[in-house]
Scaffold this motif. Structure first.
Motif, PDB file in Angstrom:
ATOM      1  N   CYS A   4     -10.700  12.973   4.949  1.00  0.00           N
ATOM      2  CA  CYS A   4      -9.329  12.900   5.034  1.00  0.00           C
ATOM      3  C   CYS A   4      -8.642  11.783   4.280  1.00  0.00           C
ATOM      4  O   CYS A   4      -9.040  10.792   3.966  1.00  0.00           O
ATOM      5  N   ARG A   5      -7.223  11.715   4.349  1.00  0.00           N
ATOM      6  CA  ARG A   5      -6.346  11.033   3.630  1.00  0.00           C
ATOM      7  C   ARG A   5      -6.285   9.614   4.238  1.00  0.00           C
ATOM      8  O   ARG A   5      -6.652   9.439   5.683  1.00  0.00           O
ATOM      9  N   ARG A   6      -5.989   8.579   3.746  1.00  0.00           N
ATOM     10  CA  ARG A   6      -5.859   7.107   4.216  1.00  0.00           C
ATOM     11  C   ARG A   6      -4.849   7.197   5.688  1.00  0.00           C
ATOM     12  O   ARG A   6      -3.808   7.961   5.601  1.00  0.00           O
ATOM     13  N   GLY A   7      -5.293   6.705   6.670  1.00  0.00           N
ATOM     14  CA  GLY A   7      -4.558   6.448   7.845  1.00  0.00           C
ATOM     15  C   GLY A   7      -4.577   7.581   8.683  1.00  0.00           C
ATOM     16  O   GLY A   7      -4.248   7.388   9.953  1.00  0.00           O
ATOM     17  N   SER A   8      -5.228   8.572   8.501  1.00  0.00           N
ATOM     18  CA  SER A   8      -5.528   9.677   9.350  1.00  0.00           C
ATOM     19  C   SER A   8      -6.743   9.855   9.865  1.00  0.00           C
ATOM     20  O   SER A   8      -7.388  11.057  10.630  1.00  0.00           O
ATOM     21  N   ALA A   9      -7.733   8.952   9.679  1.00  0.00           N
ATOM     22  CA  ALA A   9      -9.185   8.895  10.184  1.00  0.00           C
ATOM     23  C   ALA A   9      -9.361   8.960  11.522  1.00  0.00           C
ATOM     24  O   ALA A   9      -9.916   9.716  12.358  1.00  0.00           O
ATOM     25  N   GLU A  10      -8.328   8.090  12.209  1.00  0.00           N
ATOM     26  CA  GLU A  10      -8.649   7.968  13.693  1.00  0.00           C
ATOM     27  C   GLU A  10      -8.176   9.218  14.651  1.00  0.00           C
ATOM     28  O   GLU A  10      -8.692   9.872  15.292  1.00  0.00           O
ATOM     29  N   THR A  11      -7.067  10.070  13.592  1.00  0.00           N
ATOM     30  CA  THR A  11      -6.408  11.157  14.330  1.00  0.00           C
ATOM     31  C   THR A  11      -7.702  12.259  14.307  1.00  0.00           C
ATOM     32  O   THR A  11      -7.877  12.951  15.017  1.00  0.00           O
ATOM     33  N   ALA A  12      -8.242  12.050  13.000  1.00  0.00           N
ATOM     34  CA  ALA A  12      -9.441  13.299  12.860  1.00  0.00           C
ATOM     35  C   ALA A  12     -10.484  13.090  13.711  1.00  0.00           C
ATOM     36  O   ALA A  12     -11.069  14.169  14.288  1.00  0.00           O
ATOM     37  N   LEU A  13     -10.889  11.711  13.955  1.00  0.00           N
ATOM     38  CA  LEU A  13     -11.954  11.497  14.984  1.00  0.00           C
ATOM     39  C   LEU A  13     -11.659  12.006  16.373  1.00  0.00           C
ATOM     40  O   LEU A  13     -12.558  12.284  16.830  1.00  0.00           O
ATOM     41  N   GLU A  18     -12.291  16.314  20.529  1.00  0.00           N
ATOM     42  CA  GLU A  18     -11.637  17.348  21.452  1.00  0.00           C
ATOM     43  C   GLU A  18     -12.445  18.437  21.279  1.00  0.00           C
ATOM     44  O   GLU A  18     -12.920  19.366  22.146  1.00  0.00           O
ATOM     45  N   ILE A  19     -12.617  19.074  20.132  1.00  0.00           N
ATOM     46  CA  ILE A  19     -13.214  20.288  19.791  1.00  0.00           C
ATOM     47  C   ILE A  19     -14.643  20.473  20.054  1.00  0.00           C
ATOM     48  O   ILE A  19     -15.026  21.324  20.596  1.00  0.00           O
ATOM     49  N   MET A  20     -15.467  19.117  19.912  1.00  0.00           N
ATOM     50  CA  MET A  20     -16.914  19.168  20.290  1.00  0.00           C
ATOM     51  C   MET A  20     -16.866  19.368  21.925  1.00  0.00           C
ATOM     52  O   MET A  20     -17.859  20.173  22.279  1.00  0.00           O
ATOM     53  N   GLY A  21     -15.795  18.593  22.455  1.00  0.00           N
ATOM     54  CA  GLY A  21     -15.917  18.837  24.025  1.00  0.00           C
ATOM     55  C   GLY A  21     -15.886  19.992  24.415  1.00  0.00           C
ATOM     56  O   GLY A  21     -16.445  20.702  25.353  1.00  0.00           O
ATOM     57  N   LYS A  22     -14.764  20.899  23.871  1.00  0.00           N
ATOM     58  CA  LYS A  22     -14.449  22.269  24.112  1.00  0.00           C
ATOM     59  C   LYS A  22     -15.652  23.106  23.915  1.00  0.00           C
ATOM     60  O   LYS A  22     -15.735  23.962  24.591  1.00  0.00           O
ATOM     61  N   LEU A  23     -16.448  22.937  22.829  1.00  0.00           N
ATOM     62  CA  LEU A  23     -17.673  23.361  22.644  1.00  0.00           C
ATOM     63  C   LEU A  23     -18.865  23.122  23.405  1.00  0.00           C
ATOM     64  O   LEU A  23     -19.963  23.741  23.203  1.00  0.00           O
ATOM     65  N   LYS A  24     -18.714  22.231  24.465  1.00  0.00           N
ATOM     66  CA  LYS A  24     -19.755  21.618  25.187  1.00  0.00           C
ATOM     67  C   LYS A  24     -20.920  20.837  24.284  1.00  0.00           C
ATOM     68  O   LYS A  24     -21.915  21.086  24.670  1.00  0.00           O
ATOM     69  N   LEU A  25     -20.396  20.160  23.224  1.00  0.00           N
ATOM     70  CA  LEU A  25     -21.239  19.494  22.430  1.00  0.00           C
ATOM     71  C   LEU A  25     -20.916  18.184  22.450  1.00  0.00           C
ATOM     72  O   LEU A  25     -19.708  17.729  22.466  1.00  0.00           O
ATOM     73  N   ALA A  26     -22.013  17.328  22.105  1.00  0.00           N
ATOM     74  CA  ALA A  26     -21.613  15.730  22.368  1.00  0.00           C
ATOM     75  C   ALA A  26     -21.609  15.270  20.772  1.00  0.00           C
ATOM     76  O   ALA A  26     -22.359  15.659  19.980  1.00  0.00           O
TER      77      ALA A  26
END
Length: 160
Positions: A4-13, A18-26
């Motif tokens: 990702c671009r600079r400054g957006s890494a925290e948001t991407a993480l 969230e996505i992994m939680g919805k898929l019930k993955l850790a």
């Protein structure tokens, strides 16, 4: 791996969790980190990505090379194949197995900065093969070396 671009890494993480939680993955927290390239480097699929320096010009660039872990694994494989306890097998069998393993490794890592890794593996393999041959033929080591590398390397760069 998320790029990702600079400054957006925290948001991407955050979105990843969230996505992994919805898929019930850790998310593996030990392996998950934010890496700023070119200052840092990271390993992915056996390669290390990050800042590399040109040996001729000395200029920095972004690149990739075989990771230390993948080189270590190949060294362990060569070590296992050239174990003294395996001196009962035919020399041609061992050389075929070594060539197959080294050729496969070299083909996978044929892109990127590879010359140091190839040189290190080649030198290690030559020493181990020489030691294995001395053990097999019960030849004691001499100062000049009982078995010279020219006797078992061919012109193709592989062991003949």
């Amino acid at each position: 791996m998320i790029l990702c671009r600079r400054g957006s890494a925290e948001t991407a993480l955050h979105h990843l969790r969230e996505i992994m939680g919805k898929l019930k993955l850790a998310v593996n927290e030990e392996k998950t980190r934010i890496c700023k390239v070119p200052e840092g480097e990271f390993d992915f699929l056996g390669y290390t990505f990050g800042r590399m320096y040109s040996p001729t010009t000395g200029k920095a660039r972004l690149g990739h090379r075989p990771s230390k872990k993948s080189i270590k694994r190949m060294v362990e494989r060569v070590h296992a194949l050239t174990d003294r306890a395996r001196s009962w097998q035919e020399t041609t069998e061992l050389v075929d197995m070594l060539n197959r393993a080294l050729r496969g490794w070299a083909n996978y890592f044929s892109v990127g900065t590879t010359s140091k890794a190839y040189r290190a593996l080649d030198n290690y393999t030559a020493v181990r093969l020489r030691r294995w041959l001395r053990s097999k033929h019960k030849v004691r080591r001499r100062k000049a070396g009982a078995i010279h590398s020219r006797t078992y390397t061919g012109t193709s760069g592989s062991y003949a």
